[in-house]
Design a protein around this motif. Structure first.
Motif, PDB file in Angstrom:
ATOM      1  N   ILE A  75      29.590 -30.436  -7.083  1.00  0.00           N
ATOM      2  CA  ILE A  75      29.562 -31.427  -8.175  1.00  0.00           C
ATOM      3  C   ILE A  75      28.571 -31.000  -9.247  1.00  0.00           C
ATOM      4  CG2 ILE A  75      29.090 -33.843  -8.762  1.00  0.00           C
ATOM      5  CD1 ILE A  75      29.824 -34.476  -5.822  1.00  0.00           C
ATOM      6  N   THR A  76      27.435 -30.525  -8.801  1.00  0.00           N
ATOM      7  CA  THR A  76      26.407 -30.127  -9.773  1.00  0.00           C
ATOM      8  C   THR A  76      25.926 -28.709  -9.465  1.00  0.00           C
ATOM      9  OG1 THR A  76      24.786 -31.212  -8.373  1.00  0.00           O
ATOM     10  CG2 THR A  76      25.518 -32.434 -10.316  1.00  0.00           C
ATOM     11  N   PRO A  77      26.713 -27.688  -9.867  1.00  0.00           N
ATOM     12  CA  PRO A  77      26.202 -26.324  -9.684  1.00  0.00           C
ATOM     13  C   PRO A  77      24.937 -26.177 -10.518  1.00  0.00           C
ATOM     14  CG  PRO A  77      28.221 -26.323 -11.000  1.00  0.00           C
ATOM     15  CD  PRO A  77      27.985 -27.724 -10.600  1.00  0.00           C
ATOM     16  N   ARG A  78      23.947 -25.501  -9.981  1.00  0.00           N
ATOM     17  CA  ARG A  78      22.686 -25.426 -10.732  1.00  0.00           C
ATOM     18  C   ARG A  78      21.768 -24.334 -10.186  1.00  0.00           C
ATOM     19  NH1 ARG A  78      19.311 -30.681  -9.390  1.00  0.00           N
ATOM     20  NH2 ARG A  78      21.110 -31.756 -10.215  1.00  0.00           N
ATOM     21  N   ASN A  79      20.672 -24.164 -10.921  1.00  0.00           N
ATOM     22  CA  ASN A  79      19.638 -23.212 -10.528  1.00  0.00           C
ATOM     23  C   ASN A  79      20.179 -21.797 -10.396  1.00  0.00           C
ATOM     24  OD1 ASN A  79      17.693 -25.188 -10.565  1.00  0.00           O
ATOM     25  ND2 ASN A  79      18.004 -25.720  -8.413  1.00  0.00           N
ATOM     26  N   PHE A  80      20.703 -21.304 -11.543  1.00  0.00           N
ATOM     27  CA  PHE A  80      21.196 -19.933 -11.596  1.00  0.00           C
ATOM     28  C   PHE A  80      22.296 -19.789 -10.544  1.00  0.00           C
ATOM     29  CE2 PHE A  80      19.215 -15.465 -12.527  1.00  0.00           C
ATOM     30  CZ  PHE A  80      20.201 -15.240 -13.457  1.00  0.00           C
ATOM     31  N   THR A  81      22.258 -18.783  -9.688  1.00  0.00           N
ATOM     32  CA  THR A  81      23.350 -18.621  -8.718  1.00  0.00           C
ATOM     33  C   THR A  81      23.133 -19.438  -7.442  1.00  0.00           C
ATOM     34  OG1 THR A  81      22.188 -16.758  -7.769  1.00  0.00           O
ATOM     35  CG2 THR A  81      23.814 -16.266  -9.472  1.00  0.00           C
ATOM     36  N   PHE A  82      22.020 -20.185  -7.357  1.00  0.00           N
ATOM     37  CA  PHE A  82      21.672 -20.834  -6.082  1.00  0.00           C
ATOM     38  C   PHE A  82      22.802 -21.742  -5.593  1.00  0.00           C
ATOM     39  CE2 PHE A  82      19.880 -24.206  -3.462  1.00  0.00           C
ATOM     40  CZ  PHE A  82      19.207 -23.456  -2.527  1.00  0.00           C
ATOM     41  N   ARG A  83      23.305 -22.590  -6.464  1.00  0.00           N
ATOM     42  CA  ARG A  83      24.424 -23.448  -6.070  1.00  0.00           C
ATOM     43  C   ARG A  83      25.600 -23.108  -6.988  1.00  0.00           C
ATOM     44  NH1 ARG A  83      24.134 -27.285  -2.795  1.00  0.00           N
ATOM     45  NH2 ARG A  83      21.926 -27.684  -3.084  1.00  0.00           N
ATOM     46  N   SER A  84      26.474 -22.229  -6.500  1.00  0.00           N
ATOM     47  CA  SER A  84      27.614 -21.779  -7.293  1.00  0.00           C
ATOM     48  C   SER A  84      28.884 -22.363  -6.696  1.00  0.00           C
ATOM     49  CB  SER A  84      27.733 -20.259  -7.261  1.00  0.00           C
ATOM     50  OG  SER A  84      26.520 -19.652  -7.577  1.00  0.00           O
ATOM     51  N   ARG A  85      29.965 -22.211  -7.434  1.00  0.00           N
ATOM     52  CA  ARG A  85      31.251 -22.704  -6.917  1.00  0.00           C
ATOM     53  C   ARG A  85      32.021 -21.581  -6.219  1.00  0.00           C
ATOM     54  NH1 ARG A  85      31.966 -26.581 -12.122  1.00  0.00           N
ATOM     55  NH2 ARG A  85      31.249 -28.474 -11.106  1.00  0.00           N
ATOM     56  N   GLU A  86      31.699 -20.359  -6.577  1.00  0.00           N
ATOM     57  CA  GLU A  86      32.261 -19.188  -5.891  1.00  0.00           C
ATOM     58  C   GLU A  86      31.067 -18.356  -5.441  1.00  0.00           C
ATOM     59  OE1 GLU A  86      35.061 -16.921  -8.184  1.00  0.00           O
ATOM     60  OE2 GLU A  86      34.766 -15.138  -6.957  1.00  0.00           O
ATOM     61  N   PHE A  87      30.983 -18.072  -4.160  1.00  0.00           N
ATOM     62  CA  PHE A  87      29.818 -17.335  -3.661  1.00  0.00           C
ATOM     63  C   PHE A  87      30.235 -16.541  -2.429  1.00  0.00           C
ATOM     64  CE2 PHE A  87      29.128 -20.250  -0.111  1.00  0.00           C
ATOM     65  CZ  PHE A  87      29.749 -21.388  -0.569  1.00  0.00           C
ATOM     66  N   GLU A  88      29.311 -15.720  -1.968  1.00  0.00           N
ATOM     67  CA  GLU A  88      29.648 -14.862  -0.844  1.00  0.00           C
ATOM     68  C   GLU A  88      28.788 -15.216   0.363  1.00  0.00           C
ATOM     69  OE1 GLU A  88      31.097 -10.268  -0.867  1.00  0.00           O
ATOM     70  OE2 GLU A  88      29.947 -11.090  -2.503  1.00  0.00           O
ATOM     71  N   GLN A  89      29.419 -15.240   1.519  1.00  0.00           N
ATOM     72  CA  GLN A  89      28.676 -15.545   2.752  1.00  0.00           C
ATOM     73  C   GLN A  89      28.648 -14.318   3.659  1.00  0.00           C
ATOM     74  OE1 GLN A  89      30.858 -19.140   4.045  1.00  0.00           O
ATOM     75  NE2 GLN A  89      28.901 -20.189   3.837  1.00  0.00           N
ATOM     76  N   MET A  90      27.620 -14.258   4.488  1.00  0.00           N
ATOM     77  CA  MET A  90      27.508 -13.205   5.514  1.00  0.00           C
ATOM     78  C   MET A  90      27.299 -13.981   6.819  1.00  0.00           C
ATOM     79  SD  MET A  90      25.026 -10.565   3.420  1.00  0.00           S
ATOM     80  CE  MET A  90      23.528 -11.537   3.422  1.00  0.00           C
ATOM     81  N   GLU A  91      28.366 -14.087   7.611  1.00  0.00           N
ATOM     82  CA  GLU A  91      28.299 -14.970   8.778  1.00  0.00           C
ATOM     83  C   GLU A  91      28.559 -14.208  10.076  1.00  0.00           C
ATOM     84  OE1 GLU A  91      29.079 -19.379   7.803  1.00  0.00           O
ATOM     85  OE2 GLU A  91      30.989 -18.386   7.472  1.00  0.00           O
ATOM     86  N   ILE A  92      27.872 -14.661  11.119  1.00  0.00           N
ATOM     87  CA  ILE A  92      28.116 -14.150  12.472  1.00  0.00           C
ATOM     88  C   ILE A  92      28.471 -15.342  13.343  1.00  0.00           C
ATOM     89  CG2 ILE A  92      27.054 -13.097  14.529  1.00  0.00           C
ATOM     90  CD1 ILE A  92      25.124 -11.653  12.616  1.00  0.00           C
ATOM     91  N   GLU A  93      29.524 -15.207  14.130  1.00  0.00           N
ATOM     92  CA  GLU A  93      29.774 -16.183  15.202  1.00  0.00           C
ATOM     93  C   GLU A  93      29.506 -15.417  16.492  1.00  0.00           C
ATOM     94  OE1 GLU A  93      30.181 -19.219  14.186  1.00  0.00           O
ATOM     95  OE2 GLU A  93      30.502 -18.589  12.110  1.00  0.00           O
ATOM     96  N   PHE A  94      28.510 -15.886  17.224  1.00  0.00           N
ATOM     97  CA  PHE A  94      28.090 -15.173  18.427  1.00  0.00           C
ATOM     98  C   PHE A  94      28.525 -15.984  19.639  1.00  0.00           C
ATOM     99  CE2 PHE A  94      25.105 -13.847  21.700  1.00  0.00           C
ATOM    100  CZ  PHE A  94      25.180 -12.470  21.575  1.00  0.00           C
ATOM    101  N   PHE A  95      29.361 -15.383  20.496  1.00  0.00           N
ATOM    102  CA  PHE A  95      29.962 -16.103  21.618  1.00  0.00           C
ATOM    103  C   PHE A  95      29.210 -15.771  22.907  1.00  0.00           C
ATOM    104  CE2 PHE A  95      33.098 -15.299  18.345  1.00  0.00           C
ATOM    105  CZ  PHE A  95      33.640 -16.558  18.142  1.00  0.00           C
ATOM    106  N   CYS A  96      28.819 -16.815  23.625  1.00  0.00           N
ATOM    107  CA  CYS A  96      28.044 -16.573  24.857  1.00  0.00           C
ATOM    108  C   CYS A  96      28.383 -17.618  25.921  1.00  0.00           C
ATOM    109  CB  CYS A  96      26.548 -16.590  24.539  1.00  0.00           C
ATOM    110  SG  CYS A  96      25.987 -18.107  23.786  1.00  0.00           S
ATOM    111  N   HIS A  97      27.897 -17.378  27.118  1.00  0.00           N
ATOM    112  CA  HIS A  97      28.100 -18.341  28.205  1.00  0.00           C
ATOM    113  C   HIS A  97      27.237 -19.577  27.927  1.00  0.00           C
ATOM    114  CE1 HIS A  97      27.970 -20.154  32.200  1.00  0.00           C
ATOM    115  NE2 HIS A  97      29.104 -19.476  32.435  1.00  0.00           N
ATOM    116  N   PRO A  98      27.764 -20.795  28.189  1.00  0.00           N
ATOM    117  CA  PRO A  98      26.987 -22.004  27.895  1.00  0.00           C
ATOM    118  C   PRO A  98      25.582 -21.991  28.511  1.00  0.00           C
ATOM    119  CG  PRO A  98      29.233 -22.596  28.486  1.00  0.00           C
ATOM    120  CD  PRO A  98      29.125 -21.108  28.661  1.00  0.00           C
ATOM    121  N   SER A  99      25.445 -21.370  29.688  1.00  0.00           N
ATOM    122  CA  SER A  99      24.139 -21.421  30.371  1.00  0.00           C
ATOM    123  C   SER A  99      23.075 -20.586  29.650  1.00  0.00           C
ATOM    124  CB  SER A  99      24.287 -20.941  31.816  1.00  0.00           C
ATOM    125  OG  SER A  99      24.658 -19.580  31.787  1.00  0.00           O
TER     126      SER A  99
END
Ligand code: GAP
Length: 535
Positions: free
Chosen positions: A250-274
């Motif tokens: 709704i309010t993109p602001r602060n230079f690139t900090f809150r953009s509408r198009e941006f890039e993520q670097m994500e890891i999903e790490f799968f492990c045993h619940p214990s």
């Protein structure tokens, strides 16, 4: 450092431009210039290398409970709409907004702040979008204007309490909107889904509606089984992805900090619940260390554990890595990355359907007819451990970072000013970007001291020898002092100059950006010297 100085440098030297600038720009969208693209690529490559390709799955890394494997993915931005229904984004991924009937402006409900003030027998709530001291100043000016008072009559304003969120106010009739002149112009808050919609195919109706992904994570969850079936990975393991995400902020602001198009670097790490709590602790610390190792050290970086009230309904632990960006009021930090313990929420959602919490349980949400509100894939996403013969839904730890926010933080941290001798030896102010050598867009600049006596030829030979190995820059224009300054301003860690002594003994001058120290290296050893120093 004032943010304006950095913004000006980014534009002047080609790090960042406003998107579609010649048409007046488009709010929330940014373009990386010739240097910015190198900086951001280096950040992404450092992340991919450190998290994925350079990870040694045969050794237990410091702080990890065991060895683990890492692989990568690159998924489509547009996915089946059911993905977002089961993940919860379709129903829950929204912000609240308020509109101003007078100024026609739109605000994020939770980002409007204000103060109660009384004057001339009337009590009103004056609002602002600014925080801290700026917010106090802004509300005072707005209150003076509203009550028709001069600055010297400011003591006629009786303030009641500090700046508080608009969310604490139940009746908007006494609220003066951030850009309004009259009271009661703000509408009641309403929900606004942040996902961008578009249509796949020729028809533009409900059946063809699709979404630009608001996170890269879901592409990993829906490919969990594909990765298991196509590789020999065993739990614990992680899947990494870097890619664009889109949010109609709704309010993109602060230079690139809150953009509408941006890039993520994500890891999903799968492990045993214990073992999931131990893995959560590992990733929380490992990710924090990554920023420190690349130069975001010191008081501006912090690791903050969420309080139990802040946790998502499925999470048993989340920590944010935060940076004190210069555009924030003193003492405030902005999120660079979240590390979340997500339990089995995501894989179960894509098996069973959208889940909701019922007491301590996660159960499939039902519609009015008692059927699943959003049906899952029905595919079995459990993991079978062929050694223990156990079948279970793995738990997930998710370190989720923003490439643009990291780039912005590294830019802010790098900006330095000092006094250094200019080309005439007179101390003058110098601006330099103190990037970690791994991140610097250009690793070294090669100069002939003058454009004669065979110096350009030697400099070009050195340049040609370095170029296949790293991004180097050749420059023979202007006085050498000016050339040094231009490289300092874009963060080039080393300059190599061919000078009179080179003609005599074959050595060149190496110069260090931060210390200004100079030393001599034989021209044949430039590559080895540079690579060793970049490491
Ligand atoms: N899969 C979890 C997830 O997406 P998030 O906290 O919403 O979590 C993760 O986003 C990271 O993505 C944030 O820490 C931030 O670095 C980046 N990010 C999120 N919204 C952003 C925006 N509007 N502009 C730039 N970066 C953003």
């Amino acid at each position: 450092m004032e943010m304006d100085q950095l913004v000006a440098l980014c534009k002047r030297r080609g790090f960042l431009f406003q998107s579609s600038e010649i048409y007046g720009g488009l709010n929330g969208f940014w373009d990386y210039g010739p240097l910015g693209v190198e900086l951001k690529r280096n950040i992404r490559e450092a992340w991919w290398r450190d998290m994925v390709t350079a990870h040694n799955e045969l050794e237990i890394p410091p702080g990890a409970p065991a060895t683990y494997e890492m692989v990568g993915l690159d998924c489509a931005i547009i996915m089946h709409p059911q993905v977002w229904k089961c993940s919860g984004h379709y129903d829950l991924f929204h912000d609240y907004l308020v509109d101003c009937r007078e100024s026609k402006r739109r605000y994020r409900y939770d980002q409007v702040q204000g103060r109660w003030v009384e004057a001339k027998g009337q009590r009103i709530f004056v609002t602002t979008e600014a925080g801290g001291d700026e917010g106090l100043k802004d509300t005072e000016q707005k209150a003076l204007k509203f009550f028709n008072l001069r600055a010297k009559q400011a003591d006629e304003l009786r303030w009641d309490g500090p700046l508080v969120s608009l969310t604490t106010v139940s009746d908007f009739s006494a609220v003066l909107g951030p850009d309004a002149k009259t009271l009661g112009t703000l509408t009641a808050p309403r929900e606004f889904n942040l996902m961008f919609e578009t249509h796949a195919g020729a028809l533009r109706d409900e059946s063809s509606k699709v979404f630009l992904r608001p996170e890269t994570a879901q592409g990993i969850f829906v490919n969990f089984k594909n990765v298991l079936d196509s590789t020999r990975v065993r739990i614990p393991f992680g899947i990494a992805q870097i890619g664009k995400s889109f949010r109609n902020e709704i309010t993109p602001r602060n230079f690139t900090f809150r953009s509408r198009e941006f890039e993520q670097m994500e890891i999903e790490f799968f492990c045993h619940p214990s073992t999931s709590r131990a893995w959560y602790q590992y990733w929380r610390d490992r990710r924090y260390r990554w920023y420190v190792e690349l130069g975001l050290a010191g008081e501006r970086l912090r690791l903050r554990d969420h309080s139990p009230e802040e946790l998502s309904h499925y999470s048993c632990g989340t920590a944010d890595i935060e940076y004190a960006f210069p555009f924030l009021p003193p003492g405030e930090f902005g999120e660079l990355e979240g590390i979340a313990h997500r339990g089995d929420f995501d894989l179960r959602s894509h098996m069973e359907g959208k889940l909701v919490r019922q007491g301590n349980e996660l159960v499939v949400e039902l519609d009015a007819d008692g059927k699943p509100k959003h049906r899952g894939s029905g595919k079995d996403l459990r993991y079978f451990d062929d050694q223990t013969k156990e079948r279970y839904v793995p738990h997930v730890i998710e370190p989720s970072a923003g490439a643009d926010r990291a780039t912005l933080a590294f830019l802010c941290e790098a900006y330095q000013e000092d006094m250094a001798p200019d080309e005439n030896g007179v101390p003058t102010q110098r601006v330099f970007m103190k990037f970690h050598p791994r991140l610097a867009p250009i690793k070294a600049a090669v100069f002939p001291l003058v454009k004669k006596d065979g110096m350009p030829e030697i400099a070009r030979e050195i340049y040609a020898a370095l170029k296949p190995h790293c991004n180097v820059f050749y420059d023979e224009k202007a006085a050498v002092g000016r050339r040094y300054r231009r490289q300092d301003e874009i963060g080039t860690p080393f300059c190599i100059t061919v000078d009179g002594q080179t003609l005599a003994d074959g050595t060149v001058t190496f110069r260090d950006r931060d210390t200004l120290r100079q030393w001599r290296v034989h021209k044949k050893d430039c590559l080895a010297e540079l690579l060793q120093r970049l490491r």
